[in-house]
Design a protein around this motif. Structure first.
Motif, PDB file in Angstrom:
ATOM      1  N   PRO A   1      48.767  35.620  -8.741  1.00 43.47           N
ATOM      2  CA  PRO A   1      48.656  36.044 -10.143  1.00 43.47           C
ATOM      3  C   PRO A   1      47.207  36.225 -10.608  1.00 43.47           C
ATOM      4  N   THR A   2      46.284  35.472 -10.003  1.00 46.03           N
ATOM      5  CA  THR A   2      44.871  35.683 -10.319  1.00 46.03           C
ATOM      6  C   THR A   2      44.426  37.058  -9.839  1.00 46.03           C
ATOM      7  N   LEU A   3      44.845  37.434  -8.640  1.00 50.58           N
ATOM      8  CA  LEU A   3      44.463  38.725  -8.074  1.00 50.58           C
ATOM      9  C   LEU A   3      45.046  39.888  -8.873  1.00 50.58           C
ATOM     10  N   THR A   4      46.271  39.740  -9.311  1.00 53.33           N
ATOM     11  CA  THR A   4      46.930  40.832 -10.022  1.00 53.33           C
ATOM     12  C   THR A   4      46.594  40.876 -11.507  1.00 53.33           C
ATOM     13  N   GLY A   5      45.872  39.890 -11.992  1.00 46.74           N
ATOM     14  CA  GLY A   5      45.454  39.883 -13.384  1.00 46.74           C
ATOM     15  C   GLY A   5      46.433  39.208 -14.326  1.00 46.74           C
ATOM     16  N   GLU A   6      47.461  38.560 -13.789  1.00 44.17           N
ATOM     17  CA  GLU A   6      48.430  37.876 -14.643  1.00 44.17           C
ATOM     18  C   GLU A   6      47.869  36.577 -15.204  1.00 44.17           C
TER      19      GLU A   6
ATOM     20  N   VAL B   1      37.578  53.957  -5.426  1.00 42.58           N
ATOM     21  CA  VAL B   1      38.358  52.813  -5.902  1.00 42.58           C
ATOM     22  C   VAL B   1      37.405  51.706  -6.329  1.00 42.58           C
ATOM     23  N   GLU B   2      37.538  51.277  -7.552  1.00 42.59           N
ATOM     24  CA  GLU B   2      36.699  50.191  -8.073  1.00 42.59           C
ATOM     25  C   GLU B   2      37.522  48.927  -8.192  1.00 42.59           C
ATOM     26  N   ARG B   3      37.009  47.846  -7.636  1.00 42.48           N
ATOM     27  CA  ARG B   3      37.726  46.578  -7.721  1.00 42.48           C
ATOM     28  C   ARG B   3      37.666  46.018  -9.137  1.00 42.48           C
ATOM     29  N   PRO B   4      38.741  45.394  -9.623  1.00 37.88           N
ATOM     30  CA  PRO B   4      38.664  44.683 -10.900  1.00 37.88           C
ATOM     31  C   PRO B   4      37.850  43.405 -10.731  1.00 37.88           C
ATOM     32  N   ASP B   5      37.216  42.987 -11.797  1.00 40.76           N
ATOM     33  CA  ASP B   5      36.402  41.772 -11.775  1.00 40.76           C
ATOM     34  C   ASP B   5      37.288  40.567 -12.049  1.00 40.76           C
ATOM     35  N   LEU B   6      37.328  39.637 -11.111  1.00 39.07           N
ATOM     36  CA  LEU B   6      38.135  38.426 -11.283  1.00 39.07           C
ATOM     37  C   LEU B   6      37.465  37.409 -12.192  1.00 39.07           C
ATOM     38  N   VAL B   7      36.205  37.594 -12.485  1.00 36.99           N
ATOM     39  CA  VAL B   7      35.412  36.725 -13.353  1.00 36.99           C
ATOM     40  C   VAL B   7      35.521  35.270 -12.851  1.00 36.99           C
ATOM     41  N   ILE B   8      35.949  34.349 -13.688  1.00 37.23           N
ATOM     42  CA  ILE B   8      36.021  32.935 -13.287  1.00 37.23           C
ATOM     43  C   ILE B   8      37.050  32.738 -12.187  1.00 37.23           C
TER      44      ILE B   8
ATOM     45  N   ILE C   1      45.082  53.825  -1.186  1.00 34.06           N
ATOM     46  CA  ILE C   1      44.972  53.168  -2.493  1.00 34.06           C
ATOM     47  C   ILE C   1      44.363  54.124  -3.517  1.00 34.06           C
ATOM     48  N   GLY C   2      43.382  54.906  -3.078  1.00 36.24           N
ATOM     49  CA  GLY C   2      42.734  55.839  -3.980  1.00 36.24           C
ATOM     50  C   GLY C   2      43.663  56.927  -4.489  1.00 36.24           C
ATOM     51  N   ALA C   3      44.703  57.211  -3.734  1.00 35.64           N
ATOM     52  CA  ALA C   3      45.660  58.247  -4.143  1.00 35.64           C
ATOM     53  C   ALA C   3      46.687  57.728  -5.136  1.00 35.64           C
ATOM     54  N   LEU C   4      46.745  56.405  -5.349  1.00 32.19           N
ATOM     55  CA  LEU C   4      47.710  55.823  -6.286  1.00 32.19           C
ATOM     56  C   LEU C   4      47.260  56.016  -7.729  1.00 32.19           C
ATOM     57  N   ALA C   5      48.219  55.885  -8.624  1.00 36.50           N
ATOM     58  CA  ALA C   5      47.883  55.883 -10.050  1.00 36.50           C
ATOM     59  C   ALA C   5      46.983  54.684 -10.352  1.00 36.50           C
ATOM     60  N   GLU C   6      46.115  54.844 -11.325  1.00 43.24           N
ATOM     61  CA  GLU C   6      45.173  53.786 -11.669  1.00 43.24           C
ATOM     62  C   GLU C   6      45.878  52.457 -11.933  1.00 43.24           C
ATOM     63  N   SER C   7      47.055  52.531 -12.558  1.00 45.11           N
ATOM     64  CA  SER C   7      47.782  51.319 -12.925  1.00 45.11           C
ATOM     65  C   SER C   7      48.360  50.586 -11.722  1.00 45.11           C
TER      66      SER C   7
ATOM     67  N   ALA D   1      47.448  46.020  -7.787  1.00 39.87           N
ATOM     68  CA  ALA D   1      48.468  45.365  -6.965  1.00 39.87           C
ATOM     69  C   ALA D   1      48.303  45.755  -5.509  1.00 39.87           C
ATOM     70  N   ALA D   2      47.974  47.023  -5.262  1.00 40.72           N
ATOM     71  CA  ALA D   2      47.786  47.475  -3.882  1.00 40.72           C
ATOM     72  C   ALA D   2      46.578  46.805  -3.244  1.00 40.72           C
ATOM     73  N   LEU D   3      45.513  46.645  -4.017  1.00 40.84           N
ATOM     74  CA  LEU D   3      44.332  45.949  -3.506  1.00 40.84           C
ATOM     75  C   LEU D   3      44.662  44.502  -3.160  1.00 40.84           C
TER      76      LEU D   3
END
Length: 690
Positions: free
Chosen positions: A429-434, A399-406, A352-358, A362-364
């Motif tokens: 969709p919550t996990l992927t940020g959609e 690799v830093e996880r995105p914050d899912l917040v609520i 995962i760390g070798a992937l592009a930031e963008s 999705a990989a996580l």
């Protein structure tokens, strides 16, 4: 919870307490008031049980254990108020690398009075040997006959203290050790004793509050008493956590050990005194009688603090250590339990760390590494050990996880109570940020008392119509969906008539209005519902079953290890020390450091209990209460230290001002501190409801 987390340590502590009580430890102290010889047997009694030599080498008859093992025993002895020179003898055995001395201690033939300065030698007058300072940080061990012992005032009747004057030549050829200030083993084990004192006082106060009646009620039902007991719990858990870490840190490098000992010296001795005083307050008149044992624990606590020196000086020393860049690491020993997860987690994290930031988010989500504690396929269904391994390997891979917040609260509730269609629609969709979520729980008349909410949900064809108002809703202005509680049965009991809905925030009839907070920003909103239609497929769980799901939403937490950083305000305060010419600043900063570290230690101990497969202790609940105080007080301290710079508009003054104002919400959000203390008193301590 006591210092020892493992089952073995719990059994060891229980056996020590049972032994001390069977030997009449407190009865001996009371008998000594008229019979000076009543305490004499207590020089050898602990050694007969092997308690003085737990951490001494096996080659001298010791147990070959760790300092943590010895701390567990000392804490239990403190709880039972074991009298005599037990603590100074144990410490002396650790300080002096002398085989003959250690063998004598293990056999019960040698007891030692221990002094930090010659005016206050603990145990002097009742021991075979004395450890006395002779200047330049050197201490010597002499036979008691080689010194003049001048008995001091017995503030603590369980342990003698005296001034010691060495005779000419008494120190010649005697065993020595060198230490600047209070030696580390004494800080560690005295902190453990302080923990035992605090625990007895807490237990005694709580048990009394459960049975003592006034005005027709058990006094524990009164909020004032409940809060006092909850505050005792906060302090007691803090003392225990600091003492535990000081014993653990001895196995680390010298800087780590000094930092942990500084935290313990700053927290534990004041804490034991505070809890002992509060115990007498809860006991009331009976606590002020000589017949009750509470005053003996107060006396032990106050004498222990006096013997260990000014806690303000310890705090200043801790600040000086922190100013050099030393922080307590958050490393953890899994005892091999991590091996089964390590290789796979490392391989996946590096991929995962070798992937592009963008592409990483999705990989996580695909691997379950984003939320490993969630069930598959959205997580790994991971237990505590696997969660921590994944955390470590992601960190190592950068690799830093995105914050899912609520979403971190909403999605688990849908996973537990929702339908398959709801899980498919909302979770990934919550996990992927959609999907971005908000929470629609609190109302103007239902904050901490959430069960009093009034928003109505009335049946209509194909769904429900919602009317009412929600408030304090962060992210409502940009959320796609909100999780919402509404009353579906006005006749039912408050908790029983509530249902849990997913609301499309673009629905007709929703009006989101920003609320400007005291920071000047508008991070919250109030949301008005005017005949808002919610279809049946957005009801989560059963009708009127929303309260259980709401509890799930608020309680869903993952296991994590605390990092080494102490928090923005504390770190700023440490940085400011080099610029300040203030005699009081080092102590203030040291106390802020100690409290911030205790918050991390409480979280760490809760995590270790999870790894050990034990149920949750008090640490995680106490951590929120102590954490709020730490963050609010340290933010205020940073502003105080900045002084006139606060008026300059400098970057750090603006940051300090923002933290101070923003942190005021911490003692309100998620249940006020006062309500949480009620909960702690009732659920953790078992006090009756008011």
């Amino acid at each position: 919870m006591p210092i020892g987390i493992s089952d073995e340590h719990a059994e060891l502590a229980a056996s020590v307490r049972k032994w001390a009580e069977s030997q009449g430890s407190i009865a001996a102290t009371r008998a000594a008031e008229t019979d000076p010889e009543a305490l004499a047997p207590w020089g050898a009694l602990p050694a007969e049980m092997g308690l003085t030599a737990i951490a001494l080498p096996e080659s001298v008859g010791g147990g070959g254990g760790t300092l943590l093992d010895q701390a567990v025993v000392v804490e239990a002895a403190g709880y039972a108020l074991v009298p005599g020179p037990f603590l100074p003898t144990v410490v002396a055995g650790l300080l002096y690398d002398d085989a003959e001395l250690r063998a004598g201690i293990a056999a019960g033939e040698v007891t030692v009075g221990l002094g930090i300065d010659g005016r206050a030698v603990l145990g002097a007058g009742t021991t075979t040997h004395l450890s006395v300072p002779v200047g330049d940080g050197r201490h010597v061990l002499v036979h008691a006959d080689a010194a003049e012992v001048r008995p001091g005032e017995a503030i603590d009747p369980t342990r003698t203290v005296a001034e010691v004057v060495l005779g000419a030549g008494a120190a010649s050829g005697a065993p020595t050790y060198e230490a600047s200030g209070v030696p580390l083993p004494l800080v560690v084990l005295a902190a453990a004793e302080a923990s035992g004192i605090a625990r007895w006082c807490l237990d005694t106060a709580v048990e009394y509050a459960k049975v003592r009646e006034q005005f027709g009620k058990k006094i524990g039902a009164f909020q004032a008493v409940k809060h006092l007991c909850a505050e005792m719990l906060e302090v007691s858990e803090s003392v225990t956590a600091a003492a535990w870490d000081a014993a653990e840190a001895v196995e680390s490098d010298a800087d780590q050990a000094a930092f942990a000992a500084g935290v313990a010296a700053t927290i534990c001795f004041d804490g034991a005194v505070e809890v002992a005083k509060a115990c007498i307050q809860v006991l009331g008149g009976i606590g002020f009688t000589y017949e009750h044992d509470a005053h003996l624990y107060l006396r032990r606590a106050i004498a222990l603090r006096a013997a260990l020196g000014d806690t303000g000086a310890h705090a200043a020393g801790l600040a000086a250590t922190a100013a050099t860049g030393v922080r307590r690491s958050g490393e953890i020993d899994f005892g091999g339990l991590d091996a089964q997860f390590r290789d796979e987690a490392r391989t996946e994290a590096q991929r995962i760390g070798a992937l592009a930031e963008s592409d990483r988010r999705a990989a996580l989500a695909d691997t379950g590494f984003l939320t490993p504690h969630w069930p598959a396929p959205f997580g790994l269904g991971a237990g505590p050990v696997q969660q921590l391994v994944v955390d470590q390997e992601l960190q190592n891979a950068g690799v830093e996880r995105p914050d899912l917040v609520i979403g971190a609260w909403a999605a688990p509730t849908i996973l537990e109570g929702g339908t398959d269609e709801q899980r498919d629609r909302f979770v990934r969709p919550t996990l992927t940020g959609e999907i971005v979520w908000c929470q629609l729980f609190s109302e103007p008349g239902a904050g901490s008392d959430l069960a009093s909410l009034r928003m109505k949900a009335e049946r209509t064809e194909g769904g429900w119509v919602l009317n009412g108002q929600k408030v304090w809703n962060s992210m409502a202005e940009r959320a796609d969906f909100g999780v919402c509680l509404a009353r579906t049965d006005a006749e039912a009991k408050p908790h029983a008539g509530i249902s849990y809905f997913v609301v499309d925030m673009k629905s007709e009839g929703i009006d989101v209005r920003p609320l400007r907070e005291l920071t000047g920003e508008a991070l919250f909103n109030e949301v008005f519902f005017d005949n808002v239609f919610v279809p049946d497929d957005c009801l989560v769980g059963e009708v009127n079953g929303g309260w259980r799901l709401a509890v799930t939403t608020l309680a869903n937490e993952r296991v994590a290890m605390a990092g080494s950083k102490l928090g923005d305000s504390v770190e700023l305060a440490i940085d400011l020390l080099a610029e300040l010419d203030s005699p009081s600043a080092p102590e203030k900063v040291g106390r802020a450091i100690a409290l911030a570290q205790v918050v991390k230690l409480l979280a760490t101990r809760a995590t270790l209990r999870s790894i050990a497969g034990q149920g949750p202790g008090a640490e995680s609940s106490v951590a929120k209460l102590v954490g709020v105080r730490s963050r609010q007080d340290s933010a205020e301290l940073a502003m105080e230290l900045l002084g006139a710079e606060m008026f300059t508009g400098s970057e750090r003054s603006l940051a300090a001002n923002d933290l101070f104002l923003r942190n005021r919400c911490l003692s309100i959000a998620g249940g006020t501190t006062q309500i949480l203390r009620n909960v702690a008193g009732e659920r953790l301590l078992g006090l009756p409801r008011g």
